[in-house]
Design an enzyme around this catalytic site. Structure first.
Site, short mmCIF file in Angstrom:
data_model
loop_
_atom_site.label_atom_id
_atom_site.label_comp_id
_atom_site.label_asym_id
_atom_site.label_seq_id
_atom_site.Cartn_x
_atom_site.Cartn_y
_atom_site.Cartn_z
N ASP A 679 20.36 3.85 -1.97
CA ASP A 679 19.88 2.85 -1.01
C ASP A 679 20.20 1.44 -1.50
O ASP A 679 20.60 0.57 -0.72
CB ASP A 679 18.37 3.01 -0.81
CG ASP A 679 17.85 2.11 0.29
OD1 ASP A 679 18.31 2.24 1.44
OD2 ASP A 679 16.99 1.25 0.00
N LYS A 683 22.76 -1.45 0.21
CA LYS A 683 22.39 -2.85 0.43
C LYS A 683 23.39 -3.79 -0.22
O LYS A 683 23.78 -4.81 0.37
CB LYS A 683 20.98 -3.10 -0.11
CG LYS A 683 19.89 -2.38 0.68
CD LYS A 683 18.51 -2.58 0.05
CE LYS A 683 17.45 -1.85 0.84
NZ LYS A 683 16.10 -1.97 0.23
#
Length: 818
Positions: A679, A683
């Site tokens: 994750d 980003k």
């Protein structure tokens, strides 16, 4: 003195006529000097024409139709006429019907319907309505007198559209009113020629009658009573927020009428216009409303953009070729041909190069006009002087009308900017030399959207409506709705904005309501919806509605809506989403979405992809747009990992900290989804792409903090058991950092074309050293921020915080749309 005129909608029934009588009684009780013109009862003129055709075609039903018409009038008479002479009045009405049926029988036998006979037949509509209403007024003790205008208004013998003899008619009117001081109840629409044959005044004939009397008597005002609150800024059937205008000039009213506005038929205004008589449009069913006044241009009254009208279905003739350049003969022959074919034109525009002409005509005339012009210019076509003669169908004309548009800078820019940002393409543009209107041609399918966009832009500057289509109503979606509810007063009072929640969908159900879903009762409305969730059908309906100022909000955590982003943007609908999936797919997909948004003049915003409500992406975007060279990006981009390593300072084991965090809801249901670093890598990838670098997720070096054996564990308990066995490894890394006066931080970093996501030691000089709780932090080093990086720090997770970021993106889209 005033002349009042009531049209068919105002006298469509006994109840409607009672309202008319009340209006007249109000004037009468105040001793105001008025006379009143009446049309036939609503729909009666059409019925009389139908009766004529039935008799002509020897349809035996014509007598039954006649009786229905007779009974309709007698029913109104029976309800409204109550005075002592009622029987005598009824006999006069029956006499008129006897005359009418005799004409119809003759028509049935002779099978000949001339314009003269048709004028005679349709005249009974006005003669009956005015006579019955006159007697109804007498029943209310209103002193009045019936006036049959066939005895006053004189015309030529062009039956069906007769032209008045102004001099004789004006003299007749003035002489008649000198002798008759009572209120006159006047038949509209009808007149007679020099042989006393009945004629009719054509379209808008009753309005014309009122205008003729008003001009001849030099009245203070003519009141046209209808079923709308005056002249509106747009057609209320197409624009829900159309507003009544207080005043327009004669020229504005004529322009708006020409382009389809329901105002008043332009020729009927001419007598009033020539004599500077004011005309007021009023509503029979809302008599307290003052309506719209039509008057001569007055310098002290500001007349800016006044209204938007449209001709809903036209065909555009395109004629192009080098032979048009400077060749008046070809241009002349084009218009001579259209004139010979009796083809009406609505709009003409010619390119400044002189190599093309566009002419708007009715659809029924389009192909015929094109063929006629081709025949007329066949030699020029053969020689190659004329390259193209085409008829493009399914188009509409929109006209923005206003007296002072020529003196108001920015009107044209406002019009075209609003259309462009809503993806409405203009096919042809024209502006008259008077600059009373800007006219342009668009596709039929975009007419409603264009009218609403322009109306909002030009006339609703104090309040604008934005249509929200939301998918995904989990924690973030619910929080966003609540945020909008909480900010409702702020939006209305500070921003003059109204959000209309038009569509909403979850994984089970969906609901689309053009009027808007009650945002405070959306749960019940969605639960009561019978539509099963189908994202394809949902988006298809959104596109089909084609609403102005539409915004699609994807609050799902899955890929369900992502495949539709491209088509949504191509439909000129802006998108905002906290969902990272689209932006972390292959670079070509990311680039395509960005390029499509730019091409279609819409926004694709995702500020909450990184840092939730923190202004990380927007700051990077601003730096890039200002030409700033970004040298390095570092960030702690996971609130979960920030919390874990900010807490990993005492004697507590790393596995215990993770277990506590899970219990408090700080991690994903499966903490491995946080610890694997993917994750964070996604980003970082988004931030790297925002600075213009072409990078794929696979190019990022990611340190996976999940022990290798634990990655394949089938249960969470199994994962924690293996994680506990590795506490020693994490403890050693912590002790090593402490020896170096440092702490452990899980940092995403991009520098010198290299991207990494890993656990590193940072000392007291590093901006991430003193991070607390679950805050996110980003350090951006640029050419101008080299000695001291730009720091953005704060809460980077949570449904409410993410919702505030989505809300900010929605406001950015609104600011762009204007």
């Amino acid at each position: 003195m005033k002349i009042l005129k009531f049209g068919g909608t105002s006298v469509g029934s006994a109840d409607a006529i009672k309202k008319v009588i009340s209006i007249i009684d109000n004037y009468y009780s105040k001793r105001e000097n008025i006379s009143v013109v009446f049309s036939a009862f609503g729909g009666v003129t059409d019925k009389l024409i139908d009766l004529s055709n039935q008799a002509l075609n020897r349809e035996d039903t014509y007598l039954a139709s006649f009786q229905n018409l007779r009974l309709r009038h007698l029913d109104v008479f029976a309800e409204l006429v109550t005075h002592r002479s009622k029987a005598k009045v009824q006999a006069q009405i029956e006499k008129l019907f006897e005359e009418l049926v005799d004409i119809l029988r003759g028509l049935y036998l002779l099978r000949e319907l001339t314009p003269r006979i048709l004028d005679s037949i349709v005249s009974y509509g006005e003669r009956l309505s005015a006579f019955i209403i006159c007697e109804s007024l007498k029943s209310k003790n209103i002193d009045c007198e019936f006036l049959d205008t066939t005895k006053i208004i004189k015309t030529n013998s062009v039956f069906g559209n007769a032209h008045i003899n102004v001099e004789i008619t004006n003299k007749n009117i003035v002489d008649y009113f000198k002798k008759h001081k009572q209120m006159q109840i006047i038949t509209g629409f009808i007149a007679s020629d020099e042989n006393n044959e009945i004629t009719t005044l054509g379209r808008g004939g009753s309005d014309f009658t009122a205008s003729i009397f008003g001009a001849a008597l030099k009245v203070s005002e003519i009141e046209i009573w209808t079923d709308v609150n005056g002249i509106l800024t747009a057609d209320p059937r197409k624009v829900n927020d159309a507003l009544p205008l207080k005043a327009v000039t004669y020229q504005e009213a004529m322009e708006m009428s020409y382009f389809g506005a329901k105002v008043i038929y332009p020729p009927t205004m001419q007598p009033a216009f020539d004599n500077n008589v004011k005309i007021r449009i009023r509503n029979t069913f809302e008599p307290e409303f003052k309506g719209t006044i039509i008057l001569k241009r007055q310098p002290e009254i500001k007349f800016s953009a006044k209204g938007i009208s449209s001709v809903d279905n036209i065909t555009l003739l395109r004629i192009s070729g080098s032979g048009l350049f400077g060749n008046e003969d070809i241009t002349s022959r084009i218009f001579d041909t259209l004139s010979e074919q009796k083809i009406k034109t609505f709009l003409l525009t010619q390119g400044s190069s002189g190599l093309s002409i566009c002419i708007a005509v009715l659809p029924k005339d389009g192909k015929r006009a094109a063929e006629a012009i081709k025949q007329s210019l066949r030699l020029e076509i053969f020689d190659g002087q004329i390259r193209e003669i085409e008829a493009e169908e399914n188009l509409s004309i929109i006209a923005v009308v206003g007296e002072d548009m020529r003196h108001t800078p920015g009107i044209s820019g406002k019009v075209f900017n609003a259309l462009g940002k809503n993806g409405i393409n203009i096919i042809a543009i024209a502006q008259g030399s008077s600059e009373l209107n800007i006219s342009f041609v668009i596709k039929n399918a975009e007419l409603s959207k264009a009218l609403n966009v322009l109306h909002d832009s030009l006339f609703l500057a104090e309040r604008k409506i934005y249509n929200i289509f939301l998918v995904g109503i989990g924690l973030v979606g619910k929080a966003l709705i609540q945020y909008i509810i909480d900010k409702k007063k702020f939006l209305a009072n500070e921003k003059s904005i109204e959000f209309k929640l038009v569509g909403i969908a979850n994984s089970k159900k969906m609901l689309i309501d053009l009027k808007g879903i009650d945002i405070e009762n959306w749960v019940n409305e969605l639960n009561n919806s019978k539509q099963k969730s189908d994202i394809g059908a949902y988006i298809s309906e959104m596109k089909k509605l084609n609403l102005a100022n539409s915004i699609f909000v994807d609050c799902t955590a899955t890929e369900v809506a992502v495949p539709f982003y491209q088509t949504i943007l191509e439909s000129n609908i802006s998108i905002t989403t906290p969902n990272k999936i689209a932006n972390t797919k292959e670079y070509k997909i990311y680039k395509s979405l960005k390029d499509t948004a730019n091409k279609k003049n819409v926004k694709f915003l995702y500020s909450t992809n990184v840092g939730a409500g923190l202004p990380i992406i927007s700051t990077i975007r601003d730096l890039v747009n200002s030409g700033e060279k970004i040298i390095k990006i570092e960030g702690i981009l996971s609130g979960t990992l920030s919390y874990l390593f900010n807490s990993f300072t005492g004697n507590e084991k790393f596995s215990e900290i993770v277990l506590t965090a899970k219990g408090n809801g700080y991690t994903e249901p499966d903490p491995r989804d946080d610890l694997n670093g993917l994750d964070v890598a996604r980003k970082l990838l988004i931030l790297i792409r925002e600075i213009g670098e072409e990078l794929e997720l696979s190019d990022i070096e990611v340190e996976n903090l999940v022990p290798e054996k634990a990655r394949k564990s089938k249960t969470i308990d199994g994962f924690f058991k293996i994680l506990k066995s590795t506490d020693k490894d994490f403890e050693e890394r912590k002790i090593s950092a402490e020896k170096n006066n440092s702490v452990l931080r899980y940092i995403a970093k991009y520098e010198n074309k290299k991207a990494t996501v890993k656990l590193v030691e940072v000392n007291q000089s590093h901006p991430f050293y003193n991070l607390k709780g679950n805050d996110n932090i980003v350090a951006i080093t640029t050419k101008n921020y080299s000695a001291q990086p730009l720091i953005i720090r704060g809460r980077g997770a949570g449904a409410e915080f993410t919702a505030s970021g989505i809300f900010a993106d929605i406001l950015r889209i609104i600011n762009y749309l204007g």
